[in-house]
Motif scaffolding. Structure first.
Motif, short mmCIF file in Angstrom:
data_model
loop_
_atom_site.label_atom_id
_atom_site.label_comp_id
_atom_site.label_asym_id
_atom_site.label_seq_id
_atom_site.Cartn_x
_atom_site.Cartn_y
_atom_site.Cartn_z
N GLN A 216 3.62 10.31 -2.72
CA GLN A 216 4.02 9.10 -2.82
C GLN A 216 2.85 9.41 -4.61
O GLN A 216 1.34 10.07 -4.02
CB GLN A 216 3.70 7.62 -2.81
CG GLN A 216 3.72 6.58 -3.46
CD GLN A 216 3.72 4.70 -3.08
OE1 GLN A 216 3.51 5.23 -1.92
NE2 GLN A 216 3.23 3.67 -3.74
N GLU A 222 -1.44 -0.18 -5.83
CA GLU A 222 -0.03 0.26 -5.35
C GLU A 222 0.32 1.07 -4.00
O GLU A 222 1.05 0.02 -3.65
CB GLU A 222 0.30 0.95 -6.69
CG GLU A 222 2.03 1.85 -6.63
CD GLU A 222 2.81 0.63 -7.28
OE1 GLU A 222 1.82 -0.03 -7.85
OE2 GLU A 222 3.73 1.21 -7.37
N TYR A 224 -1.25 1.07 -1.68
CA TYR A 224 -1.44 -0.46 -0.12
C TYR A 224 -0.95 -1.55 -0.67
O TYR A 224 -0.35 -1.28 0.79
CB TYR A 224 -2.87 -0.95 -0.94
CG TYR A 224 -3.87 -2.04 0.63
CD1 TYR A 224 -3.80 -1.47 1.19
CD2 TYR A 224 -3.52 -3.13 0.53
CE1 TYR A 224 -4.52 -2.08 3.01
CE2 TYR A 224 -3.99 -4.13 0.83
CZ TYR A 224 -4.32 -3.81 2.41
OH TYR A 224 -5.09 -4.52 3.36
N ASP A 225 -0.29 -2.02 -2.08
CA ASP A 225 0.40 -2.89 -1.82
C ASP A 225 2.17 -2.28 -1.30
O ASP A 225 2.83 -3.23 -1.22
CB ASP A 225 0.60 -3.89 -3.22
CG ASP A 225 -0.85 -4.59 -3.12
OD1 ASP A 225 -1.36 -4.34 -2.39
OD2 ASP A 225 -1.71 -4.57 -4.15
N ARG A 226 2.08 -1.34 -2.15
CA ARG A 226 4.05 -1.07 -1.88
C ARG A 226 4.24 0.24 -1.43
O ARG A 226 4.54 1.33 -2.63
CB ARG A 226 4.50 -1.09 -3.24
CG ARG A 226 4.69 -2.58 -3.64
CD ARG A 226 5.27 -2.48 -5.09
NE ARG A 226 6.61 -1.80 -5.31
CZ ARG A 226 7.82 -1.57 -5.03
NH1 ARG A 226 8.28 -3.24 -4.34
NH2 ARG A 226 8.55 -1.17 -5.57
N VAL A 228 5.99 4.12 -0.53
CA VAL A 228 7.17 3.74 -0.68
C VAL A 228 7.98 4.58 0.90
O VAL A 228 8.99 4.44 0.89
CB VAL A 228 7.18 5.16 -1.63
CG1 VAL A 228 6.60 4.59 -3.42
CG2 VAL A 228 6.77 6.53 -1.42
N ALA A 233 2.58 4.30 4.16
CA ALA A 233 2.84 2.57 5.13
C ALA A 233 1.15 2.81 5.79
O ALA A 233 -0.03 2.65 5.95
CB ALA A 233 3.23 2.19 5.61
N GLN A 266 13.90 -9.62 -0.46
CA GLN A 266 13.71 -8.97 0.67
C GLN A 266 15.56 -9.16 1.27
O GLN A 266 15.91 -8.46 1.99
CB GLN A 266 13.04 -9.67 1.46
CG GLN A 266 11.65 -9.37 1.31
CD GLN A 266 10.18 -9.60 1.84
OE1 GLN A 266 10.34 -10.94 2.29
NE2 GLN A 266 9.09 -8.93 1.86
N GLN A 343 3.93 -10.91 2.07
CA GLN A 343 2.90 -9.63 3.06
C GLN A 343 3.61 -9.18 3.46
O GLN A 343 2.94 -8.02 4.83
CB GLN A 343 1.32 -9.96 3.55
CG GLN A 343 0.89 -10.83 2.92
CD GLN A 343 0.23 -10.69 1.07
OE1 GLN A 343 0.44 -9.15 1.37
NE2 GLN A 343 -1.40 -10.66 0.68
N HIS A 345 6.40 -6.09 4.65
CA HIS A 345 6.74 -4.48 4.10
C HIS A 345 8.00 -4.27 5.27
O HIS A 345 8.03 -3.92 6.29
CB HIS A 345 5.82 -3.36 4.18
CG HIS A 345 4.76 -3.45 4.10
ND1 HIS A 345 4.42 -3.55 2.03
CD2 HIS A 345 3.23 -4.62 3.89
CE1 HIS A 345 2.94 -4.13 1.56
NE2 HIS A 345 1.73 -4.24 3.10
N ARG A 354 11.26 2.87 1.95
CA ARG A 354 11.00 0.68 2.41
C ARG A 354 12.34 0.73 1.44
O ARG A 354 13.57 1.09 0.60
CB ARG A 354 9.95 1.30 0.74
CG ARG A 354 9.76 -0.34 0.49
CD ARG A 354 8.31 -0.59 -0.70
NE ARG A 354 7.42 -1.68 -1.33
CZ ARG A 354 7.08 -2.56 -0.75
NH1 ARG A 354 6.41 -1.39 0.44
NH2 ARG A 354 6.65 -3.54 -0.01
N PRO A 357 11.48 -5.04 -2.07
CA PRO A 357 9.70 -5.30 -3.95
C PRO A 357 8.54 -5.14 -2.57
O PRO A 357 9.28 -4.74 -2.03
CB PRO A 357 9.96 -6.70 -3.83
CG PRO A 357 11.08 -7.11 -2.78
CD PRO A 357 12.13 -6.67 -2.34
#
Lengths: 357, 311, 296
Positions: A216, A222, A224-226, A228, A233, A266, A343, A345, A354, A357
């Motif tokens: 990634q 990004e 941290y939040d998303r 891939v 992660a 989701q 929050q 994943h 992933r 979203p």
């Protein structure tokens, strides 16, 4: 100053069964600070050394300011590099170390002295200019290595784990100094580290590598939040993100006895799957308030916070960590934990990619 | 054992083959002058020696040179003196190397301790290695082993009686002189090994309750292994070719009792002028040396370059 | 010299000991004293023959030949005068030329080769190293006849330059090994840093690598010089009156003057002195060289 572009850049070591760097694509903007991060053997250092001209580009290309670097020797690339062990010339003084490249490029003596002094002032090295490297402390050597790079006023800085030989406190200090200096000079920088904290705090954008492949390439936020995939992660964030394999049941997740509802997006993403991997960061688990029962195995007091390690009462072979306020929990105790549905994943249980979203 | 400059193996992939070839030539170039020089000066003569060994050729009889095939080798095979020289060479080399290594280890352990004037003692101990071998042999022959005025006889005479050392024990006498010269070398190598020994390991063993001798056997000796191997191999390289001591001290005598192979071949070539036969002996020695060297070099390679190549 | 050797003899662990003020008080080491005495005795035992040689060289022939070794005598320089008057000068000159020129040649040829086998390793590096050392193992005696014949054919018998060539070849393999071990200690990043700084290879070698390995170069040069100065086999077989070196002089001195020990001791002392002094003064380099860089 220039932009840097890795275009399907590949490096193969003789005798290796897979490329050290495999078709790497990176578009680095002019003046940007990019961090390459990954575990050892991920190819991050090789990728940097390809840019510096210290490893061959076996396929694809790397362009600096639009110019193809394949076959161009290091000295003609207008790049400066800071090495992990600093590679200071032991027989030269600090000033001579810093001025060596200017001398090699035929810069006049006066100009050389002026630029060395200017860089020395920037880095607080002025009193040390006449010393030899062996009479310097680790931190001072690190600054000389930086100085040798910035005197050049190159198009690109390459930095290969420049802080890993410093002690923890100095590393944090120097981290911010380097980042500030780079913003001030505005020179495109590619920085290699295995330390995800360094990567997150310093980089404008961070490229996560694994086994020679790019996972990634995004801003720290990004990443941290998303993230891939499960690898990113797990790699970004400390303590690492909790991972639980859970059942999907009618658009919701079943964790032990508890049902965790999913958002519409989701739910769409997990449609057709009976199990998914659920990822939750320790800071997104609320301790003490939820319905899920956690048996506490260990409490790590950090002063400001504490981390609670434990396993679910319903599923003893799970292992979870959650952030909590200080001093509230003890070993052996059973506490309730809860999820924040916003929050969560979700990852594919087999591929680790992933979902949603 | 020769072809080193053979073209490199097939490069990875086809993309880089061209540049790789250029790079490897530019990398190889600095090696070539030394390689060519060594090959011309040390290898070509051996090839010529092989050719000479197939001829009968006596330098003092001009026109005597003629091709005789393997006749010289047949002669060597039946030469009893050659066999004696071979045995002497093995005994001299093994004896010198092993004994000087044992003494060298003991001295190194002694010098690894702190005591007053340690650097002076070390300076005294390395001096025999620096003394010109010809002078050392002369010194031992005249001042040490002399039957009338020699120090050895003066010291040992009261114990073992009057002995003419160089006639009674010629090979052993030569060996004593060579051990005297080679012990300092072994000592320095082993001392280098001792001083490169990480102290934390020794401390850890001490904490684990190991006694000094156990530490030496379990930790120090294994650590010293590669230094000892290096000393044995390098020592053997030089001692097996030893010529000076025998030339000076005994001239190979009495009879051939202290003749080693280099001295025997020298005698046949430069005193007997028999080029063909001495060349044949040279080739036999060469073949034997290659055999032994291959084994010995593999030994030193695994211990001394192993770590770089593994990295 | 003592200062230099003292730090060398002391292992690193001793150097980092705390200062005496805070060092734990130790029992007076009886053991250490005993072992120190033993070490001194062994040292004197090993040195004694050399000492005896030097003492004898200051004696008269009559005083040198006594049944009971004499340590107290009235020294004389007569034997030295005799040796010098017998024309040792030209032999010294030959030895000096053969030693110095061959050592320079060894460094010029060996350093680039060692570089190609260390910092910028070629493929088959170990094969090349193997080859170099294997040449050392071959019996020189088997090569001496063709060398003799070749030297005769080109009229280079009894020529000091023939010795130079042979000594260079003789020392080159060991020198390549030593230089390689010293170059391996140089971090390869140093060369890369110089290259990134814009230096061409030759420039980086001269300005960056050579200063770092110069102690190793000195050690290699010293070892090669010792071997060249002391070499006897080639010298005695391919030189005669004109190009003979010091060891040949010493042997010739016996045959021309007979076995007169005091006189021989003087000649042997003169012949030995340069190398012994060099080895003493440069002990650090000697140890470095002999241990292949294992001691810094």
């Amino acid at each position: 100053m220039a932009d840097v572009c890795y275009d399907e850049a590949t490096c193969i070591y003789a005798g290796a069964d897979r490329p050290a760097v495999d078709a790497l694509n990176l578009d680095i903007k002019d003046g940007e600070f990019v961090v390459l991060v990954g575990p050892s053997g991920s190819g991050k250092s090789t990728a940097l050394r390809m840019l510096a001209g210290l490893e061959e580009i076996d396929a694809g290309s790397i362009r600096i300011g639009g110019r193809d670097m394949v076959g161009v020797p290091s000295r003609d690339r207008d790049i400066a590099m800071v090495f992990q062990n600093y590679a200071l010339y032991p027989n030269k003084t600090v000033a001579e170390n810093m001025g060596f490249s200017l001398k090699m490029h035929g810069v006049s003596k006066e100009e050389r002295q002026r630029r060395v002094r200017e860089a020395a002032r920037l880095l607080d090295l002025e009193p040390l200019l006449g010393r030899k490297p062996k009479h310097l402390s680790g931190g001072q050597r690190q600054r000389v290595a930086m100085g040798r790079a910035i005197v050049r006023e190159p198009q690109v800085f390459c930095m290969d784990e420049p802080l890993s030989n410093l002690d923890a406190k100095l590393r944090v200090q120097t981290r911010t100094q380097i980042a500030a200096l780079q913003r001030r000079l505005g020179v495109t920088t590619v920085y290699v580290t295995h330390d995800q904290v360094e990567a997150m705090t310093m980089g404008d954008r961070v490229a996560v590598l694994r086994d020679g492949r790019l996972q990634q390439f995004a801003t720290p936020g990004e990443l941290y939040d998303r993230p891939v995939n499960l690898f990113v992660a797990g790699f970004i964030g400390s303590p690492a993100m909790n991972q639980l394999n859970v059942d999907v049941d009618a658009g919701a997740l079943r964790v032990g006895e508890t049902v965790v509802p999913l958002s519409a997006a989701q739910a769409t993403a997990v449609a057709g799957l009976s199990r998914v991997t659920l990822g939750v960061r320790p800071e997104h688990l609320s301790v003490g308030g939820g319905e899920l029962k956690l048996q506490v195995d260990l409490v790590e007091e950090l002063g400001s916070d504490s981390y609670v390690y434990g396993h679910l009462v319903a599923e003893p072979d799970t292992s979870l960590v959650a952030r909590a306020g200080r001093g509230r929990f003890r070993m052996g105790e059973t506490v309730g934990i809860g999820f924040d549905p916003g929050q969560l994943h979700l990852f594919h249980p087999d591929s680790g990619e992933r979902l949603g979203p | 054992m020769t072809a080193v400059t053979a073209p490199s193996a097939v490069p990875v992939g086809t993309i880089r083959s061209r540049s790789t070839r250029q790079v490897s030539w530019s990398r190889r170039a600095p090696l070539l002058p030394a390689l060519v020089f060594v090959v011309v000066v040390t290898q070509v003569p051996f090839v010529v020696t092989i050719w000479y060994s197939l001829n009968s050729w006596n330098l003092v009889r001009p026109g005597s040179r003629q091709f005789v095939g393997l006749a010289n080798y047949v002669h060597v095979a039946t030469d009893v003196q050659f066999r004696t020289a071979l045995v002497n060479t093995v005994v001299l080399t093994a004896g010198t190397v092993i004994i000087s290594m044992v003494i060298g280890v003991a001295l190194a352990v002694l010098l690894d301790r702190k005591f007053l004037g340690r650097s002076v003692v070390r300076t005294l101990l390395i001096t025999p290695f620096l003394v010109m071998p010809v002078a050392a042999a002369l010194l031992w022959k005249t001042a040490m082993f002399d039957p009338t005025f020699g120090i050895v006889d003066y010291v040992l005479g009261p114990l073992v009686g009057h002995v003419v050392w160089l006639s009674r024990f010629p090979l052993a006498s030569v060996m004593v002189e060579m051990i005297w010269q080679w012990t300092p070398f072994m000592m320095l190598l082993v001392l280098a090994g001792l001083q490169s020994m990480p102290t934390d390991v020794v401390e850890a063993a001490g904490v684990d309750g190991a006694r000094p001798f156990a530490i030496f056997r379990e930790l120090t000796l294994p650590h010293l292994r590669r230094y000892i191997e290096l000393g044995v191999v390098l020592g053997a390289i030089y001692v097996v070719n030893e010529f000076d001591s025998i030339y000076m001290m005994t001239q190979g005598g009495p009879g051939v009792s202290s003749t080693n192979l280099p001295y025997y071949i020298y005698e046949r070539a430069f005193l007997g002028f028999d080029v063909g036969q001495s060349a044949a002996m040279g080739v036999v020695v060469l073949a034997g040396t290659i055999l032994v060297a291959t084994i010995a070099l593999r030994l030193i390679f695994t211990s001394f370059t192993g770590r770089e190549e593994a990295a | 010299m003592m200062a230099a050797t003292d730090t060398l003899a002391a292992p690193p662990r001793a150097a980092t000991r705390p200062t005496p003020a805070i060092r734990r008080r130790r029992r007076p080491g009886i053991g250490n004293v005993v072992w120190g005495v033993v070490a001194w005795l062994v040292g004197i035992l090993f040195f004694f023959p050399v000492l005896w040689m030097v003492l004898s060289s200051f004696k008269t022939e009559a005083a040198a030949y006594t049944n009971v070794p004499q340590f107290v005598f009235s020294p004389t320089l007569a034997e030295y005068r005799h040796v010098f008057s017998s024309g040792v000068g030209s032999y010294f000159l030959n030895s000096a030329i053969a030693t110095v020129v061959s050592v320079v040649a060894v460094l010029l040829l060996g350093t680039p080769a060692a570089f190609a086998l260390s910092l910028r390793p070629i493929k088959k590096t170990s094969d090349a190293l193997f080859f170099f050392l294997s040449t050392k193992m071959l019996p020189i005696v088997a090569a001496i006849i063709p060398l003799f014949v070749a030297a005769e054919a080109v009229h280079m018998l009894d020529n000091v330059w023939t010795l130079v060539i042979l000594y260079t070849a003789m020392n080159l393999p060991i020198a390549v090994w030593m230089m390689r071990s010293f170059l391996l200690e140089v971090p390869s990043e140093l060369l890369e840093a110089a290259e990134m700084d814009g230096a061409r290879l030759w420039r980086s070698l001269r300005e960056v690598i050579l200063p770092v390995v110069s102690p190793g170069l000195a050690a290699t040069a010293l070892i090669c010089a010792i071997f060249a100065w002391n070499e006897f086999f080639f010298a005695v077989n391919i030189t005669a009156a004109r190009a003979a070196t010091v060891p040949v002089f010493l042997v010739g001195f016996i045959s021309s003057q007979g076995l007169y020990w005091a006189q021989l001791a003087a000649a042997a002392t003169i012949a030995t002195l340069p190398v012994v002094l060099a080895g003493w003064v440069a002990q650090r380099q000697l140890v470095r060289g002999l241990s292949f860089g294992a001691i810094k």
